[in-house]
Design a protein around this motif. Sequence first.
Motif, short mmCIF file in Angstrom:
data_model
loop_
_atom_site.label_atom_id
_atom_site.label_comp_id
_atom_site.label_asym_id
_atom_site.label_seq_id
_atom_site.Cartn_x
_atom_site.Cartn_y
_atom_site.Cartn_z
N ALA A 82 -2.76 -2.37 -8.59
CA ALA A 82 -3.39 -1.14 -8.09
C ALA A 82 -3.71 -0.25 -9.28
N ARG A 90 0.79 -1.23 0.00
CA ARG A 90 0.00 0.00 0.00
C ARG A 90 0.83 1.28 0.00
N TRP A 133 -6.69 0.32 -4.69
CA TRP A 133 -6.23 -1.06 -4.84
C TRP A 133 -7.39 -1.97 -5.22
#
Length: 407
Positions: free
Chosen positions: A50, A17, A67
């Motif tokens: 993503a 992330r 995502w």
Amino acid sequence: MVSLTVRTNRTGPIRGRHPWVFSGALLNIPEGLAGGTPVALVDEQGNFLAQGYFNSYSQIAVRVWSWDKTEEVTEEFFVRRVEQAFEIRKKYVASKLTDSYRLIHGENDLLPGLIVDKYGSYLSLQFHNPGIEQWREQIVAALVKVVKPKGIYERSDVRDRTRQFVIASEAKQSPSRSANSVSSFDSENKGIAASADANRLPRNDKVNRTGLLYGEVPEKVKILENGYKFWVDIIGGQKTGFFLDQRDKRQALTKYVEGKKVLNCFSYTGGFSVYALGADAKQVVSVDASENALKLAEENVKLNRGRDAINRVSTRTEFILADVKEYLGDLASAPQGKATPPHPPLGKGRGRSYPLLSKEGRGVVAEASPFDIIILDPPAFIKDRHKIKEGLSGYRKINEAALRVLP
């Protein structure tokens, strides 16, 4: 949607992330991609990782905003983002005592490059790069739909934005050399500064953009923060108008100032000064190089006179126009054991006299060791990575000067 392939050994940060994808992580970037173009990131087997928008042909090639493979980038996409951010702030920040806060904080709210500050019923926003700016219309529409402000004002006049636009411009001319644009820009430009007064004029020079985007925004907006009232100059103030990120620090200060003499350096519009007065400080002196900021600081003290502590203490507060570094140096070098009012400070033969813009009441504001607490909230001394050594030296010197003033 354009797909960009991420090298196998560089997929980890994306899976973890991280919101930025560097150009070196991509197998290839096709020529002609415009900033803001939606892109899907896939691994070398074609598996979705993503999605985000193409930033520029620079070190940061893609800024990630989702995502979720199924999300489509439409106006509703931005409405959902604003709704999510607004709900978090309403739950954890907003209250009967606080109506102003950072509503959208870039990557933290999955809208990288976008800053939106809420000041009461008004919004002040910044687009930090040309990529997110391509979605201005959809973002403004989402803010109007969700937040329903009386007005939205753009303050896209930050230095980082200028840097991003220079990189993007160079990339259009020669994508192959853009990876070095960051260092070349930093070394060739010593800094881009604009006074608060200059910021009052709308600017639309493709790099720096300021102006009204929706509704109307008055010259000054009254806000509420932890029960304190402040006038905020959205149009011409620093950043988006007020340093909302210091809210918790201002509140923390109140634990230490009762009965103390406080010097607020780089006081701007008096945020820390108002909190100190409200917490029953014995006296507060605000020092800043901006006359307009100090005048607004004085107005903010007056605005809070309904509070008992400020009614008692405001007779011992001063607003002094001065360069903080010189001012602290003069205080530190003043003869010990003598009364040393900070207007003017008694330096060793310097002979400087600082304008006393306002003195509330009759109190004498200083003694041989004039202050118990000094607040240092300077502007950024390190503008880029080439200024680290110089900036660290500046921070050290100003802290040393403040320590010499303390008893």
